[in-house]
Design a protein around this motif. Structure first.
Motif, mmCIF file in Angstrom:
data_model
loop_
_atom_site.group_PDB
_atom_site.id
_atom_site.type_symbol
_atom_site.label_atom_id
_atom_site.label_comp_id
_atom_site.label_asym_id
_atom_site.label_seq_id
_atom_site.Cartn_x
_atom_site.Cartn_y
_atom_site.Cartn_z
ATOM 1 N N ALA A 10 0.860 -1.188 0.000
ATOM 2 C CA ALA A 10 0.000 0.000 0.000
ATOM 3 C C ALA A 10 0.896 1.236 0.000
ATOM 4 N N PRO A 11 0.450 2.319 -0.629
ATOM 5 C CA PRO A 11 1.274 3.534 -0.645
ATOM 6 C C PRO A 11 1.493 4.065 0.769
ATOM 7 N N GLN A 12 2.653 4.649 0.980
ATOM 8 C CA GLN A 12 2.917 5.336 2.240
ATOM 9 C C GLN A 12 3.677 6.615 1.961
ATOM 10 N N SER A 13 3.676 7.507 2.917
ATOM 11 C CA SER A 13 4.317 8.797 2.705
ATOM 12 C C SER A 13 5.830 8.651 2.655
ATOM 13 N N LEU A 14 6.465 9.583 1.960
ATOM 14 C CA LEU A 14 7.929 9.591 1.913
ATOM 15 C C LEU A 14 8.487 9.704 3.326
ATOM 16 N N GLY A 15 7.851 10.512 4.174
ATOM 17 C CA GLY A 15 8.317 10.682 5.544
ATOM 18 C C GLY A 15 8.299 9.379 6.326
ATOM 19 N N SER A 16 7.240 8.579 6.181
ATOM 20 C CA SER A 16 7.158 7.314 6.910
ATOM 21 C C SER A 16 8.141 6.300 6.337
ATOM 22 N N LEU A 17 8.399 6.374 5.037
ATOM 23 C CA LEU A 17 9.379 5.475 4.420
ATOM 24 C C LEU A 17 10.781 5.767 4.950
ATOM 25 N N PHE A 23 13.342 3.274 7.066
ATOM 26 C CA PHE A 23 14.741 3.003 6.739
ATOM 27 C C PHE A 23 15.651 3.318 7.924
ATOM 28 N N LYS A 24 15.416 4.439 8.575
ATOM 29 C CA LYS A 24 16.252 4.835 9.716
ATOM 30 C C LYS A 24 16.197 3.779 10.823
ATOM 31 N N LYS A 25 15.012 3.260 11.075
ATOM 32 C CA LYS A 25 14.863 2.257 12.131
ATOM 33 C C LYS A 25 15.524 0.941 11.738
ATOM 34 N N LYS A 26 15.260 0.475 10.524
ATOM 35 C CA LYS A 26 15.771 -0.826 10.099
ATOM 36 C C LYS A 26 17.294 -0.824 9.941
ATOM 37 N N LEU A 27 17.848 0.307 9.477
ATOM 38 C CA LEU A 27 19.284 0.379 9.214
ATOM 39 C C LEU A 27 20.046 1.064 10.340
ATOM 40 N N ASN A 28 19.323 1.485 11.386
ATOM 41 C CA ASN A 28 19.930 2.053 12.588
ATOM 42 C C ASN A 28 20.799 3.265 12.277
ATOM 43 N N VAL A 29 20.223 4.237 11.574
ATOM 44 C CA VAL A 29 20.917 5.489 11.282
ATOM 45 C C VAL A 29 20.080 6.654 11.817
ATOM 46 N N PRO A 30 20.733 7.714 12.295
ATOM 47 C CA PRO A 30 19.989 8.803 12.938
ATOM 48 C C PRO A 30 19.315 9.765 11.983
ATOM 49 N N ALA A 31 19.804 9.859 10.747
ATOM 50 C CA ALA A 31 19.250 10.834 9.814
ATOM 51 C C ALA A 31 19.557 10.414 8.391
ATOM 52 N N MET A 32 18.705 10.853 7.458
ATOM 53 C CA MET A 32 18.926 10.607 6.044
ATOM 54 C C MET A 32 18.606 11.873 5.259
ATOM 55 N N ARG A 33 19.392 12.144 4.231
ATOM 56 C CA ARG A 33 19.108 13.265 3.346
ATOM 57 C C ARG A 33 18.113 12.828 2.274
ATOM 58 N N TYR A 34 17.348 13.769 1.775
ATOM 59 C CA TYR A 34 16.350 13.432 0.767
ATOM 60 C C TYR A 34 16.059 14.634 -0.119
ATOM 61 N N VAL A 35 15.451 14.372 -1.261
ATOM 62 C CA VAL A 35 14.890 15.401 -2.126
ATOM 63 C C VAL A 35 13.439 15.020 -2.353
ATOM 64 N N GLY A 36 12.517 15.922 -2.063
ATOM 65 C CA GLY A 36 11.119 15.605 -2.296
ATOM 66 C C GLY A 36 10.194 16.172 -1.244
ATOM 67 N N ASP A 37 8.944 15.748 -1.300
ATOM 68 C CA ASP A 37 7.873 16.176 -0.399
ATOM 69 C C ASP A 37 7.607 15.041 0.575
ATOM 70 N N LEU A 38 7.762 15.291 1.857
ATOM 71 C CA LEU A 38 7.584 14.242 2.862
ATOM 72 C C LEU A 38 6.168 13.676 2.881
ATOM 73 N N GLN A 39 5.222 14.391 2.286
ATOM 74 C CA GLN A 39 3.839 13.906 2.235
ATOM 75 C C GLN A 39 3.548 13.102 0.964
ATOM 76 N N GLN A 40 4.478 13.087 0.028
ATOM 77 C CA GLN A 40 4.258 12.349 -1.221
ATOM 78 C C GLN A 40 3.968 10.884 -0.932
#
Length: 299
Positions: A175-182, A186-203
């Motif tokens: 099912a679709p999910q927001s870029l922010g939740s995705l 990733f942060k939880k599964k890969l145990n990283v504190p932050a990730m850079r992105y380009v886009g709309d977190l609501q997409q």
């Protein structure tokens, strides 16, 4: 995972090529057991290469960076980088063979001619020599086994085995999910504190293109054009290439986003794959995955 249909960027260098054992190449491995003598570094290397469909790779960077093929293995550490801290951990574990995915001496070819007077290089080399530790880089080969060991490791880490699109580096969410939740996933599964992105977190995102490590801008951009994802998730980029392409695509009106997982975060699961491979094929040798951590911090 499966064959991606696109070529991973591999910078191949001149160097020794380890030919696969004729015996191992002739028959599948059933699991190495030994009553008296443990396997040597060379036997483990040859066993892995024997499972590569194309066989030995000419001009590969996958050579010994320290130690000898004849060393009898007391234990194995798998890792992304053979850092000094990882070497110390191997010493603590009484492991004398490190299988690393990336360079040991700060450049792709592990050329040390320019480092002969460098104190950091000398300390690291002396530490390996003192404790008789062999280091083998397994980059080209682990990407050439089928399925690709790094992509399979990442797929397993994310728990996305059932979401894979066969024959493509693409995952289709149920099912679709927001870029922010995705990104949060990733942060939880890969145990990283932050990730850079380009886009709309609501997409809303459902079709995910996953390119771990450093494929290079041209390959990343061509893959975007081929697979038309909602979001492309990369290990790392050159900032003047893929990020600018995605920014322009969004200005044009495309609903496309980019997430940077980090090179280590996206490829370290391949070292877990290698530890599991060791346990399957050489159960008599203790194999431990040691995460090197990130060299970079977030302020």
């Amino acid at each position: 995972m499966k064959s991606t249909g696109i070529s991973r960027r591999m910078f191949l260098s001149s160097g020794a090529v380890f030919a696969g054992s004729a015996v191992l190449a002739a028959s599948p491995l059933k699991g190495w057991t030994f009553a008296v003598e443990p396997p040597t570094v060379g036997q483990i290397i040859d066993a892995f290469i024997a499972q590569i469909p194309s066989g030995a790779i000419p001009n590969t960077v996958d050579t010994l960076k320290a130690g000898s093929r004849d060393t009898k293995v007391t234990g194995v550490v798998t890792t992304m980088f053979a850092t000094i801290e990882v070497i110390r951990k191997a010493i603590d574990l009484k492991a004398n063979f490190i299988i690393a995915h990336e360079p040991t001496f700060y450049n792709h070819l592990d050329d040390v001619s320019w480092l002969q007077q460098d104190d950091v290089y000398q300390y690291k080399k002396d530490l390996l020599d003192k404790h008789g530790i062999a280091v083998w880089r397994n980059h080209d080969y682990v990407h050439s086994i089928r399925p690709d060991g790094v992509s399979k490791g990442l797929e397993d880490a994310l728990g996305w085995q059932q979401l894979a699109v066969k024959g493509e580096p693409v995952y289709h969410l149920s099912a679709p999910q927001s870029l922010g939740s995705l990104i949060a996933f990733f942060k939880k599964k890969l145990n990283v504190p932050a990730m850079r992105y380009v886009g709309d977190l609501q997409q809303r995102c459902q079709k995910i293109l996953v390119l771990p490590g450093a494929y290079g801008g041209k390959t990343q951009i061509e893959a975007i054009g081929k697979y038309k994802p909602d979001v492309v998730c990369c290990g790392e980029i050159s900032e003047w290439e893929t990020a600018e392409y995605v920014r322009d695509a969004r200005a044009k009106g495309d609903k496309l986003s980019l997430v940077l997982m980090g090179h280590i975060a996206s490829e370290e699961p391949g070292s877990i794959f290698m530890a599991d491979w060791m346990k399957q094929h050489f159960p008599g040798v203790k194999a431990t995955h040691v995460h090197p951590g990130s060299s970079l911090s977030f302020a």
